[in-house]
Design an enzyme around this catalytic site. Structure first.
Site, PDB file in Angstrom:
ATOM      1  N   ASP A  11      44.487  40.084  40.350  1.00 58.69           N
ATOM      2  CA  ASP A  11      44.479  41.458  39.783  1.00 58.69           C
ATOM      3  C   ASP A  11      45.489  41.584  38.551  1.00 58.69           C
ATOM      4  O   ASP A  11      46.529  40.841  38.510  1.00 58.69           O
ATOM      5  CB  ASP A  11      44.902  42.627  40.784  1.00 58.69           C
ATOM      6  N   ASP A  12      45.133  42.425  37.608  1.00 64.60           N
ATOM      7  CA  ASP A  12      46.109  42.819  36.583  1.00 64.60           C
ATOM      8  C   ASP A  12      46.187  42.019  35.420  1.00 64.60           C
ATOM      9  O   ASP A  12      46.908  42.372  34.410  1.00 64.60           O
ATOM     10  CB  ASP A  12      47.552  42.997  36.946  1.00 64.60           C
ATOM     11  N   HIS A  62      38.914  46.289  37.048  1.00 61.55           N
ATOM     12  CA  HIS A  62      39.983  46.766  37.432  1.00 61.55           C
ATOM     13  C   HIS A  62      40.573  48.218  36.793  1.00 61.55           C
ATOM     14  O   HIS A  62      41.857  48.384  36.613  1.00 61.55           O
ATOM     15  CB  HIS A  62      41.141  45.760  37.607  1.00 61.55           C
ATOM     16  N   HIS A  66      44.890  50.978  34.399  1.00 56.23           N
ATOM     17  CA  HIS A  66      45.457  50.807  35.541  1.00 56.23           C
ATOM     18  C   HIS A  66      46.104  52.225  36.129  1.00 56.23           C
ATOM     19  O   HIS A  66      47.247  52.299  36.889  1.00 56.23           O
ATOM     20  CB  HIS A  66      46.879  49.852  35.769  1.00 56.23           C
ATOM     21  N   TYR A 103      45.522  50.290  42.887  1.00 57.77           N
ATOM     22  CA  TYR A 103      46.561  50.584  44.065  1.00 57.77           C
ATOM     23  C   TYR A 103      45.719  50.755  45.328  1.00 57.77           C
ATOM     24  O   TYR A 103      46.224  51.219  46.284  1.00 57.77           O
ATOM     25  CB  TYR A 103      47.310  51.906  43.669  1.00 57.77           C
ATOM     26  N   HIS A 157      48.312  38.581  42.445  1.00 57.29           N
ATOM     27  CA  HIS A 157      48.223  39.065  41.061  1.00 57.29           C
ATOM     28  C   HIS A 157      48.760  38.030  40.050  1.00 57.29           C
ATOM     29  O   HIS A 157      49.937  37.547  40.441  1.00 57.29           O
ATOM     30  CB  HIS A 157      49.494  40.558  41.110  1.00 57.29           C
TER      31      HIS A 157
HETATM   32 ZN    ZN Z   1      46.514  46.410  40.134  1.00 58.24          ZN
END
Ligand code: ZN
Length: 216
Positions: A11-12, A62, A66, A103, A157
């Site tokens: 993720d991210d 995603h 965020h 989250y 991540h």
């Molecule tokens: Zn995230």
């Protein structure tokens, strides 16, 4: 007999240095993963997003920036999701089919919007190594490997150096435990085909007198 499968998810990103390093590792290991990317990062690093797709990985939504989707209004919720799917499609030619809310923040309103308004599956995870707390590569590796179960979705991540450092050993350990790797969409398709197979078995009456089931 099919071997157990897990899905590695990151993720991210995309992150300008760490995502390419991770992609090198995945290529060396012959493993496909799923990347839950942030829309504005895709806009900033389109070449990395294209590389993710070119190397056989899944790219998924995603959100754009965020936020906790549960704490924003309907208009922004819509644009966070829609703009991200759009930039992914524009840059990579691939339309995402699923989303992980930032989250893991979800409620009925957000779930309904993701599913109904945007046609995306909601994907969470089964193992969280808390790599964002940067506990060190060995801890991340141990938590992921010990938490893995067949059909599991492993959360990580690709914006933390220790997570990238943990990956060669994590993948080797999972392979040693007999696991294969799939993208999230592949995993969902496998589970659906298994469900279909098991429900197809139930209503089958015995057909004729064929004796005992053959042993193969
Ligand atoms: Zn995230």
């Amino acid at each position: 007999m099919s071997r157990p499968i897990v899905a590695l998810t990151f993720d991210d990103g995309p992150h300008p240095e760490l995502t390419p390093r991770l992609l090198d590792i995945l290529r060396q290991q012959g493993v496909r993963a799923t990347f839950y990317v942030i829309g504005r990062n895709v806009e900033t690093y389109p070449d990395i997003a294209r590389r993710i797709v070119a190397e056989g990985h899944e790219i998924a939504n995603h959100s754009w920036s965020h936020p906790a989707l549960t704490s924003i209004g309907a208009g922004r919720l819509n644009s966070e999701i829609a703009n991200t799917s759009q930039v992914i499609q524009r840059v990579t030619g691939r339309r995402p089919t699923n989303m992980r809310p930032p989250y893991g923040a979800i409620n009925d309103r957000v779930r309904a919007s993701i599913l109904r308004d945007h046609g995306l599956d909601v994907i969470m995870w089964s193992v969280d190594p808390l790599d964002w707390k940067r506990p060190g590569a060995e801890v991340v590796r141990r938590r992921l490997v010990e938490g893995a179960t067949p059909g599991g979705i492993l959360l990580a991540h690709d914006i933390h150096p220790g997570t990238i450092e943990a990956m060669p050993g994590t993948i080797q350990d999972l392979k040693a435990k007999g696991y294969g790797f799939a993208t999230v969409s592949q995993l969902l398709a496998l589970q659906e085909s298994k469900l279909a197979a098991s429900s197809a078995q139930k209503p089958q009456p015995p057909v004729g007198n064929e004796g005992p089931a053959s042993v193969q």
